[in-house]
Design an enzyme around this catalytic site. Structure first.
Site, PDB file in Angstrom:
ATOM      1  N   HIS A 203      12.351 -16.676  -0.898  1.00  0.00           N
ATOM      2  CA  HIS A 203      13.433 -15.814  -1.387  1.00  0.00           C
ATOM      3  C   HIS A 203      14.531 -15.545  -0.358  1.00  0.00           C
ATOM      4  O   HIS A 203      15.483 -14.827  -0.640  1.00  0.00           O
ATOM      5  CB  HIS A 203      12.886 -14.477  -1.905  1.00  0.00           C
ATOM      6  CG  HIS A 203      12.347 -13.564  -0.832  1.00  0.00           C
ATOM      7  ND1 HIS A 203      11.129 -13.769  -0.241  1.00  0.00           N
ATOM      8  CD2 HIS A 203      12.860 -12.465  -0.248  1.00  0.00           C
ATOM      9  CE1 HIS A 203      10.917 -12.825   0.660  1.00  0.00           C
ATOM     10  NE2 HIS A 203      11.965 -12.019   0.682  1.00  0.00           N
TER      11      HIS A 203
HETATM   12  N1  UDP Z   1       3.657 -10.046  -2.718  1.00  0.00           N
HETATM   13  C1  UDP Z   1       3.115  -9.645  -3.941  1.00  0.00           C
HETATM   14  N2  UDP Z   1       3.321 -10.428  -5.044  1.00  0.00           N
HETATM   15  C2  UDP Z   1       4.027 -11.598  -4.999  1.00  0.00           C
HETATM   16  C3  UDP Z   1       4.583 -11.998  -3.744  1.00  0.00           C
HETATM   17  C4  UDP Z   1       4.383 -11.194  -2.636  1.00  0.00           C
HETATM   18  O1  UDP Z   1       2.448  -8.612  -4.018  1.00  0.00           O
HETATM   19  O2  UDP Z   1       4.182 -12.261  -6.031  1.00  0.00           O
HETATM   20  C5  UDP Z   1       3.464  -9.165  -1.544  1.00  0.00           C
HETATM   21  C6  UDP Z   1       2.891  -9.844  -0.321  1.00  0.00           C
HETATM   22  O3  UDP Z   1       1.488  -9.809  -0.316  1.00  0.00           O
HETATM   23  C7  UDP Z   1       3.488  -9.009   0.820  1.00  0.00           C
HETATM   24  C8  UDP Z   1       4.810  -8.558   0.282  1.00  0.00           C
HETATM   25  O4  UDP Z   1       4.760  -8.730  -1.133  1.00  0.00           O
HETATM   26  O5  UDP Z   1       2.679  -7.862   1.050  1.00  0.00           O
HETATM   27  C9  UDP Z   1       5.918  -9.388   0.880  1.00  0.00           C
HETATM   28  O6  UDP Z   1       7.097  -9.092   0.264  1.00  0.00           O
HETATM   29  P1  UDP Z   1       8.363 -10.058   0.314  1.00  0.00           P
HETATM   30  O7  UDP Z   1       7.951 -11.441   0.651  1.00  0.00           O
HETATM   31  O8  UDP Z   1       9.118  -9.824  -0.954  1.00  0.00           O
HETATM   32  O9  UDP Z   1       9.258  -9.404   1.472  1.00  0.00           O
HETATM   33  P2  UDP Z   1       9.411  -9.715   3.021  1.00  0.00           P
HETATM   34  O10 UDP Z   1       8.082  -9.477   3.660  1.00  0.00           O
HETATM   35  O11 UDP Z   1       9.913 -11.102   3.165  1.00  0.00           O
HETATM   36  O12 UDP Z   1      10.414  -8.707   3.472  1.00  0.00           O
END
Ligand code: UDP
Length: 363
Positions: A203
């Site tokens: 993303h």
């Molecule tokens: N996650 C979730 N469902 C999904 C994809 C990710 O629960 O379909 C969780 C994942 O386990 C982690 C968090 O969302 O705890 C990560 O979020 P994201 O990748 O959106 O944000 P980033 O960490 O890149 O800021």
């Protein structure tokens, strides 16, 4: 009273253990959800699964450009702070809600606590990097997850007494929920045996907003998918920008974003995870699952040096090679203080801070 703030999916997972620990110790809090992520799959399900209380205030800011969203949060959150007069505002991570709420608090001279401080990709083209750097520089209590965070903050001139190395509250959530997640056997719904599939999430703007890069990633998925089933819960912003690119790739099962428990269970039994997420680099390290991060840099270097993470350029050949030559998971270490008790350490510091404030106001 402490004002705790969440806005987006990764915030829920990092803040839930802290919000619950504050509650357990009877420390008054006012819990705000900005509504940056707002629908059932990106928000509501996490409140249910992580046993979070309902927010005391929901700002409903919704999506928009960075400026629109940040501006809406600034305006709405200022009204909350003026009305509630919290002693401290606590934010997490690197999303627009993190920066906007810290800025409001700092301008109102309300101290700010930042959970997951000090991480740096040193890449200012990432909106998250701007949010991290600015939040850290207006925060008063900076809670770090890994040693690189302490070094980055000191190098940037942050006073050492503001920095508290407490570990990773996202891993607290993992410890609390892993057994329940595995008991759900989410891989069965996809008709794949444990250990025989890959999980995919993309993303980051640098990967999904540029059509040429996105096509490169889609090629990689189709090539890997021809031998290993891939399960790809697609982020709303990836779907919105995709023009159907990710649909109908061989061996790739595209699904709506999953709830935390199903995603955690699926990730824990994956052969590998292919991602550009921040948090997932950490969760795979904690789980001992190989992680291929499709980025040129990471703000979480400990996942490379101690954990199971590797960086791979957004090129199909490089990604396919990485998926074919997975390192053995045997040698990884769990980073220091990723032990499931970070929220307790954070609330210990908050309690001491509240006591010192009470002393100051008496003297
Ligand atoms: N996650 C979730 N469902 C999904 C994809 C990710 O629960 O379909 C969780 C994942 O386990 C982690 C968090 O969302 O705890 C990560 O979020 P994201 O990748 O959106 O944000 P980033 O960490 O890149 O800021």
């Amino acid at each position: 009273m402490i004002c705790t703030v969440v806005g987006a999916r990764p915030n829920f997972i990092k803040m839930a253990p802290i919000i619950l620990e504050l509650k357990r110790r009877g420390i008054p809090q006012f819990f705000v959800h900005t509504g940056q992520h707002y629908d059932a799959k990106m928000s509501t399900i996490f409140f249910d699964e992580l046993n979070m209380p309902q927010p005391d205030d929901y700002l409903g800011v919704g999506s928009g450009s960075h400026a629109e969203q940040t501006a809406r949060i600034l305006t709405a959150f200022e009204a909350v702070c003026v009305m509630q007069q919290p002693q401290l505002v606590m934010v997490a991570g690197d999303v627009n809600s993190t920066l906007a709420c810290s800025l409001v608090a700092a301008k109102l001279q309300i101290p700010v606590a930042h959970v997951e401080s000090g991480l740096r990709s040193f890449d200012r083209t990432m909106p998250e990097e701007i949010n991290r750097v600015l939040t850290d520089h207006i925060a008063d209590l900076l809670f770090t997850t890994e040693a690189s965070g302490n070094e980055n903050l000191r190098w940037e001139g942050i006073a050492p007494e503001k920095i508290h190395f407490v570990g990773n509250s996202m891993i607290d959530s993992l410890h609390t929920h892993l057994d329940k997640a595995l008991a759900r056997t989410p891989w069965i719904a996809f008709d794949v045996p444990p250990g025989a599939y890959g999980v995919v999430t993309f993303h980051r703007p640098s990967n999904v907003d540029d059509p040429a890069t996105a096509r490169e990633l889609a090629h990689a998925l189709a090539r890997i998918g021809s031998t290993t089933r891939l399960i790809f819960p697609i982020h709303p912003r990836t779907k919105a920008n995709s023009d159907g690119l990710w649909e109908s790739l061989e061996g790739v099962t595209l699904v709506e974003p999953l709830g935390y428990l199903d995603f955690l269970g699926l990730m824990a039994k994956a052969k590998f995870v292919l991602t550009d997420s921040g948090g997932i680099q950490e969760e795979t390290t904690a789980l001992g699952v190989p992680c291929i991060t499709v980025r040129h840099n990471t703000e979480r270097p400990i996942t490379l040096t101690e954990g199971t993470n590797q960086l791979v350029a957004p090129q199909a050949d490089a990604i396919v090679r990485a998926a074919q030559q997975l390192p053995s998971g045997a040698e990884h270490n769990i980073p220091p203080l990723w032990d499931g008790h970070a929220a307790q350490r954070i609330v210990d510091v908050l309690q001491q801070w509240l006591a010192s404030q009470a002393d100051e106001s008496r003297s």
